[in-house]
Design a protein around this motif. Structure first.
Motif, mmCIF file in Angstrom:
data_model
loop_
_atom_site.group_PDB
_atom_site.id
_atom_site.type_symbol
_atom_site.label_atom_id
_atom_site.label_comp_id
_atom_site.label_asym_id
_atom_site.label_seq_id
_atom_site.Cartn_x
_atom_site.Cartn_y
_atom_site.Cartn_z
ATOM 1 N N LYS A 51 0.844 -1.190 0.000
ATOM 2 C CA LYS A 51 0.000 0.000 0.000
ATOM 3 C C LYS A 51 0.879 1.239 0.000
ATOM 4 C CE LYS A 51 -3.959 1.973 2.509
ATOM 5 N NZ LYS A 51 -4.791 1.851 3.734
ATOM 6 N N TYR A 52 1.157 1.757 -1.203
ATOM 7 C CA TYR A 52 2.064 2.895 -1.334
ATOM 8 C C TYR A 52 1.368 4.033 -2.080
ATOM 9 C CZ TYR A 52 5.254 -1.091 -0.713
ATOM 10 O OH TYR A 52 5.867 -2.240 -0.265
ATOM 11 N N PRO A 53 1.848 5.256 -1.917
ATOM 12 C CA PRO A 53 2.912 5.684 -1.002
ATOM 13 C C PRO A 53 2.416 5.699 0.442
ATOM 14 C CG PRO A 53 1.911 7.599 -2.015
ATOM 15 C CD PRO A 53 1.277 6.398 -2.670
ATOM 16 N N ILE A 54 3.362 5.686 1.376
ATOM 17 C CA ILE A 54 3.033 5.784 2.792
ATOM 18 C C ILE A 54 3.002 7.266 3.167
ATOM 19 C CG2 ILE A 54 3.686 5.148 5.134
ATOM 20 C CD1 ILE A 54 5.275 2.817 3.957
ATOM 21 N N ARG A 55 1.922 7.677 3.776
ATOM 22 C CA ARG A 55 1.756 9.075 4.179
ATOM 23 C C ARG A 55 2.023 9.193 5.680
ATOM 24 N NH1 ARG A 55 -1.514 7.926 -0.070
ATOM 25 N NH2 ARG A 55 -1.840 9.583 -1.628
ATOM 26 N N ILE A 56 3.005 9.995 6.020
ATOM 27 C CA ILE A 56 3.432 10.136 7.412
ATOM 28 C C ILE A 56 3.227 11.574 7.875
ATOM 29 C CG2 ILE A 56 5.398 10.002 9.002
ATOM 30 C CD1 ILE A 56 6.569 7.861 7.129
ATOM 31 N N PHE A 57 2.704 11.708 9.098
ATOM 32 C CA PHE A 57 2.618 13.021 9.727
ATOM 33 C C PHE A 57 3.427 12.998 11.011
ATOM 34 C CE2 PHE A 57 0.249 15.823 12.815
ATOM 35 C CZ PHE A 57 0.820 17.000 12.363
ATOM 36 N N GLU A 58 4.326 13.955 11.149
ATOM 37 C CA GLU A 58 5.171 14.054 12.340
ATOM 38 C C GLU A 58 4.858 15.324 13.113
ATOM 39 O OE1 GLU A 58 9.921 14.116 13.470
ATOM 40 O OE2 GLU A 58 9.227 15.237 11.720
ATOM 41 N N VAL A 59 4.616 15.167 14.409
ATOM 42 C CA VAL A 59 4.449 16.311 15.302
ATOM 43 C C VAL A 59 5.812 16.625 15.900
ATOM 44 C CG1 VAL A 59 3.308 17.194 17.353
ATOM 45 C CG2 VAL A 59 2.081 15.655 15.811
ATOM 46 N N GLY A 60 6.452 17.655 15.383
ATOM 47 C CA GLY A 60 7.737 18.089 15.908
ATOM 48 C C GLY A 60 8.926 17.707 15.053
ATOM 49 N N PHE A 61 9.241 18.514 14.039
ATOM 50 C CA PHE A 61 10.408 18.251 13.187
ATOM 51 C C PHE A 61 11.697 18.296 14.000
ATOM 52 C CE2 PHE A 61 13.679 20.065 10.221
ATOM 53 C CZ PHE A 61 13.860 18.919 9.459
ATOM 54 N N GLY A 62 11.788 19.266 14.909
ATOM 55 C CA GLY A 62 12.912 19.309 15.853
ATOM 56 C C GLY A 62 14.274 19.271 15.193
ATOM 57 N N THR A 63 15.064 18.273 15.547
ATOM 58 C CA THR A 63 16.421 18.139 15.009
ATOM 59 C C THR A 63 16.435 17.566 13.598
ATOM 60 O OG1 THR A 63 16.712 15.894 15.873
ATOM 61 C CG2 THR A 63 17.332 17.722 17.332
ATOM 62 N N GLY A 64 15.300 17.043 13.147
ATOM 63 C CA GLY A 64 15.244 16.424 11.817
ATOM 64 C C GLY A 64 15.627 14.959 11.807
ATOM 65 N N LEU A 65 15.915 14.388 12.977
ATOM 66 C CA LEU A 65 16.378 12.999 13.021
ATOM 67 C C LEU A 65 15.329 12.022 12.501
ATOM 68 C CD1 LEU A 65 18.421 10.824 13.777
ATOM 69 C CD2 LEU A 65 17.581 10.949 16.148
ATOM 70 N N ASN A 66 14.082 12.147 12.948
ATOM 71 C CA ASN A 66 13.049 11.218 12.494
ATOM 72 C C ASN A 66 12.833 11.304 10.987
ATOM 73 O OD1 ASN A 66 12.601 10.417 15.156
ATOM 74 N ND2 ASN A 66 10.920 11.870 15.447
ATOM 75 N N ALA A 67 12.797 12.516 10.478
ATOM 76 C CA ALA A 67 12.584 12.696 9.043
ATOM 77 C C ALA A 67 13.743 12.095 8.244
ATOM 78 C CB ALA A 67 12.421 14.175 8.709
#
Length: 230
Positions: A55-71
């Protein structure tokens, strides 16, 4: 905001930031890198993909870009797996280059060092505009608060706000409802928090809540699923 922030080194050798005003770190003292991998990659992306292998594309929502590590770790994940990701993140207080350029994430894991150029690309991407950053990673970051943000349908939510004791306004049932309402059927919500009130609120909002093992230094964390029925 930079005058309130200082770089610290966590137990796994990776950097985080300490917010002097909130007296809070951006990541766990026990390891920023390990925490992000555990909470958002293993119990987030990998878990969602196991239930939705095509099931693509995967849509992701992040609360808090911060340092950018998760992204950045998600971009690496998308490129390594050759799975397209649409990533939307919000951050009301972006880091200045003098801070994010000193963070050591690109040196921390030599196995993915060749993705180093993308870390700065994520920070330098224009705010409030969407654009592809790599072949499999389309990125939009909005300079806004969660209360004011326009949310898009998401498959996976990375809820990485500061702790409820530090930013209680981001953990209210009303705000959680705004986020969960935007999730698509079968969507996954993952966060480092293990608060009982959070779990009760998510259940009342109709999600199936799971107590799962936490990252190093933390016994438990929370993962929740939205019903697959629209």
């Amino acid at each position: 905001m930079s005058e309130k922030l200082k770089i610290i080194t966590t137990e796994d050798g990776s950097h985080s930031l300490y917010h002097e005003g909130l007296q809070e770190t951006y990541h766990s003292f026990h390891g920023a890198y390990r925490e992000s991998i555990h909470v958002f990659m293993i119990y987030g992306l990998d878990s969602w993909l196991a239930k939705n292998p095509a099931k693509y594309p995967i849509r992701i929502f992040e609360v808090g870009f911060g340092t950018g590590l998760n992204a950045w770790l998600t971009l690496v994940w998308a490129e390594q797996n050759q799975i397209p990701v649409l990533y939307h993140t919000i951050e009301p207080f972006p880091l200045e280059k003098e801070l994010y350029s000193q963070l050591n994430y690109i040196e921390h894991d030599h196995g993915i060092w060749h993705f180093h150029k993308y870390f700065e690309a994520l920070h330098q991407a224009p705010w409030n505009e969407g654009e592809p950053v790599s072949e499999y990673f389309n990125f939009k970051k909005d300079k806004t608060t969660l209360e004011e943000a326009q949310l898009y349908p998401s498959d996976v939510v990375f809820f990485d706000a500061f702790a409820p004791s530090k930013q209680p306004e981001l953990w209210t049932k009303e705000i959680l409802g705004k986020v969960t309402d935007s999730m698509r059927p079968g969507g996954l919500f993952t966060t480092y928090s293990a608060k009982g009130q959070l779990r009760r609120d998510l259940k009342e909002l109709g999600l199936e809540v799971e107590v799962v093992p936490g990252p190093p230094g933390k016994k438990e964390m929370t993962r929740a699923w939205k019903s697959s029925k629209p």
